[in-house]
Write a protein that holds these residues in place. Structure first.
Motif, PDB file in Angstrom:
ATOM      1  N   THR A  10      64.837  60.087 -25.665  1.00 48.50           N
ATOM      2  CA  THR A  10      64.240  58.831 -25.174  1.00 48.50           C
ATOM      3  C   THR A  10      65.149  58.128 -24.172  1.00 48.50           C
ATOM      4  N   MET A  11      66.444  58.447 -24.210  1.00 49.67           N
ATOM      5  CA  MET A  11      67.378  57.854 -23.245  1.00 49.67           C
ATOM      6  C   MET A  11      67.372  58.603 -21.913  1.00 49.67           C
ATOM      7  N   GLY A  12      66.646  59.715 -21.854  1.00 50.07           N
ATOM      8  CA  GLY A  12      66.526  60.438 -20.592  1.00 50.07           C
ATOM      9  C   GLY A  12      67.245  61.770 -20.541  1.00 50.07           C
ATOM     10  N   PHE A  13      67.930  62.138 -21.608  1.00 45.14           N
ATOM     11  CA  PHE A  13      68.556  63.458 -21.639  1.00 45.14           C
ATOM     12  C   PHE A  13      67.484  64.511 -21.898  1.00 45.14           C
ATOM     13  N   THR A  14      67.729  65.718 -21.423  1.00 45.25           N
ATOM     14  CA  THR A  14      66.812  66.803 -21.755  1.00 45.25           C
ATOM     15  C   THR A  14      66.981  67.103 -23.242  1.00 45.25           C
ATOM     16  N   PRO A  15      65.988  67.731 -23.863  1.00 43.77           N
ATOM     17  CA  PRO A  15      66.151  68.094 -25.275  1.00 43.77           C
ATOM     18  C   PRO A  15      67.407  68.949 -25.515  1.00 43.77           C
ATOM     19  N   TRP A  16      67.709  69.835 -24.589  1.00 40.94           N
ATOM     20  CA  TRP A  16      68.892  70.686 -24.724  1.00 40.94           C
ATOM     21  C   TRP A  16      70.175  69.849 -24.687  1.00 40.94           C
ATOM     22  N   GLU A  17      70.293  68.959 -23.698  1.00 42.87           N
ATOM     23  CA  GLU A  17      71.482  68.107 -23.590  1.00 42.87           C
ATOM     24  C   GLU A  17      71.632  67.224 -24.836  1.00 42.87           C
ATOM     25  N   SER A  18      70.526  66.646 -25.271  1.00 45.42           N
ATOM     26  CA  SER A  18      70.549  65.787 -26.440  1.00 45.42           C
ATOM     27  C   SER A  18      70.981  66.560 -27.688  1.00 45.42           C
ATOM     28  N   THR A  19      70.512  67.790 -27.812  1.00 42.75           N
ATOM     29  CA  THR A  19      70.869  68.619 -28.963  1.00 42.75           C
ATOM     30  C   THR A  19      72.355  68.962 -28.956  1.00 42.75           C
ATOM     31  N   VAL A  20      72.873  69.361 -27.816  1.00 43.87           N
ATOM     32  CA  VAL A  20      74.298  69.718 -27.725  1.00 43.87           C
ATOM     33  C   VAL A  20      75.170  68.502 -28.051  1.00 43.87           C
ATOM     34  N   LEU A  21      74.852  67.356 -27.473  1.00 37.48           N
ATOM     35  CA  LEU A  21      75.620  66.140 -27.756  1.00 37.48           C
ATOM     36  C   LEU A  21      75.541  65.784 -29.237  1.00 37.48           C
ATOM     37  N   SER A  22      74.359  65.928 -29.813  1.00 35.53           N
ATOM     38  CA  SER A  22      74.165  65.579 -31.218  1.00 35.53           C
ATOM     39  C   SER A  22      74.918  66.529 -32.151  1.00 35.53           C
ATOM     40  N   ILE A  23      74.897  67.806 -31.836  1.00 35.56           N
ATOM     41  CA  ILE A  23      75.628  68.768 -32.667  1.00 35.56           C
ATOM     42  C   ILE A  23      77.123  68.459 -32.617  1.00 35.56           C
ATOM     43  N   ILE A  24      77.642  68.221 -31.434  1.00 35.22           N
ATOM     44  CA  ILE A  24      79.067  67.883 -31.303  1.00 35.22           C
ATOM     45  C   ILE A  24      79.383  66.611 -32.087  1.00 35.22           C
ATOM     46  N   GLY A  25      78.546  65.589 -31.912  1.00 29.49           N
ATOM     47  CA  GLY A  25      78.773  64.335 -32.618  1.00 29.49           C
ATOM     48  C   GLY A  25      78.688  64.473 -34.118  1.00 29.49           C
ATOM     49  N   ASN A  26      77.790  65.336 -34.610  1.00 32.98           N
ATOM     50  CA  ASN A  26      77.625  65.537 -36.042  1.00 32.98           C
ATOM     51  C   ASN A  26      78.770  66.350 -36.640  1.00 32.98           C
ATOM     52  N   ILE A  27      79.368  67.229 -35.841  1.00 35.14           N
ATOM     53  CA  ILE A  27      80.465  68.074 -36.337  1.00 35.14           C
ATOM     54  C   ILE A  27      81.797  67.323 -36.371  1.00 35.14           C
ATOM     55  N   ILE A  28      82.015  66.411 -35.455  1.00 32.19           N
ATOM     56  CA  ILE A  28      83.322  65.741 -35.334  1.00 32.19           C
ATOM     57  C   ILE A  28      83.836  65.161 -36.657  1.00 32.19           C
ATOM     58  N   PRO A  29      83.029  64.438 -37.439  1.00 33.71           N
ATOM     59  CA  PRO A  29      83.599  63.854 -38.665  1.00 33.71           C
ATOM     60  C   PRO A  29      83.800  64.847 -39.822  1.00 33.71           C
ATOM     61  N   VAL A  30      83.219  66.036 -39.738  1.00 38.68           N
ATOM     62  CA  VAL A  30      83.221  66.962 -40.879  1.00 38.68           C
ATOM     63  C   VAL A  30      84.624  67.299 -41.393  1.00 38.68           C
ATOM     64  N   PRO A  31      85.570  67.757 -40.552  1.00 39.12           N
ATOM     65  CA  PRO A  31      86.894  68.099 -41.113  1.00 39.12           C
ATOM     66  C   PRO A  31      87.598  66.892 -41.738  1.00 39.12           C
ATOM     67  N   PHE A  32      87.400  65.724 -41.139  1.00 35.76           N
ATOM     68  CA  PHE A  32      88.017  64.514 -41.687  1.00 35.76           C
ATOM     69  C   PHE A  32      87.401  64.157 -43.036  1.00 35.76           C
ATOM     70  N   LEU A  33      86.074  64.266 -43.118  1.00 31.07           N
ATOM     71  CA  LEU A  33      85.397  63.977 -44.378  1.00 31.07           C
ATOM     72  C   LEU A  33      85.851  64.933 -45.477  1.00 31.07           C
ATOM     73  N   LEU A  34      85.941  66.219 -45.141  1.00 30.65           N
ATOM     74  CA  LEU A  34      86.340  67.204 -46.154  1.00 30.65           C
ATOM     75  C   LEU A  34      87.758  66.945 -46.673  1.00 30.65           C
ATOM     76  N   LYS A  35      88.627  66.445 -45.822  1.00 35.52           N
ATOM     77  CA  LYS A  35      90.002  66.168 -46.230  1.00 35.52           C
ATOM     78  C   LYS A  35      90.165  64.807 -46.909  1.00 35.52           C
ATOM     79  N   LEU A  36      89.367  63.815 -46.490  1.00 34.62           N
ATOM     80  CA  LEU A  36      89.614  62.437 -46.933  1.00 34.62           C
ATOM     81  C   LEU A  36      88.652  61.909 -47.995  1.00 34.62           C
ATOM     82  N   LEU A  37      87.498  62.543 -48.179  1.00 36.25           N
ATOM     83  CA  LEU A  37      86.522  62.000 -49.114  1.00 36.25           C
ATOM     84  C   LEU A  37      87.042  61.906 -50.544  1.00 36.25           C
TER      85      LEU A  37
END
Length: 157
Positions: free
Chosen positions: A34-61
């Motif tokens: 909806t912000m104007g990114f293609t579905p592909w661009e939006s998916t890549v950005l979202s996957i990267i954003g969703n992965i970033i906290p994972v190692p920190f969560l696994l270590k700190l939770l």
């Protein structure tokens, strides 16, 4: 020059929404589109954003949850989160091992995703490397599913 900063700001917004516990990919991919990114661009950005906290969560939770569970203010909330996560994930993960963790993360439904997977992996004491690999694979699979659904919805309109 201003356009570059505006684009970076929008990309970071999509990644931030993907990194948040309730929205994750399910909210970030449609937001990016909806912000104007293609579905592909939006998916890549979202996957990267969703992965970033994972190692920190696994270590700190675990230490954070243990600390908060011993406080008056958060004790009941943490116990509820633990009970709810174990109730929803224990049988799947015990039956299918790390593949069960993958399934928990990969199915893009409410209360599933990387955050729930990290909590489940922490509570079930799954090895860091196995949990990380399984959760990242699940995030990528969820991204593909949401991308496919989002692309098909856009094609209809």
């Amino acid at each position: 020059m201003i356009e570059i900063f505006e684009t970076i700001k929008e990309e970071l917004m999509v990644m931030l929404v993907a990194a948040m516990p309730l929205s994750e990919l399910r909210g970030a991919i449609p937001l990016g589109i909806t912000m104007g990114f293609t579905p592909w661009e939006s998916t890549v950005l979202s996957i990267i954003g969703n992965i970033i906290p994972v190692p920190f969560l696994l270590k700190l939770l675990e230490p954070i949850m243990n600390y908060l569970e011993n406080t008056k203010l958060f004790s009941k909330t943490i116990q509820w989160v633990k009970r709810r996560t174990l109730k929803r994930s224990r049988d799947k993960i015990k039956k299918y091992s790390i593949f069960g963790l993958f399934i928990l993360v990969a199915i893009p439904l409410p209360t599933t995703g990387a955050w729930t997977g990290c909590i489940a992996a922490t509570l079930l004491k799954i090895d860091f490397k196995n949990a990380l690999t399984s959760i990242i694979s699940g995030v990528i699979a969820a991204g593909i599913i949401v991308y496919t659904l989002s692309s098909n919805i856009i094609a209809v309109f």
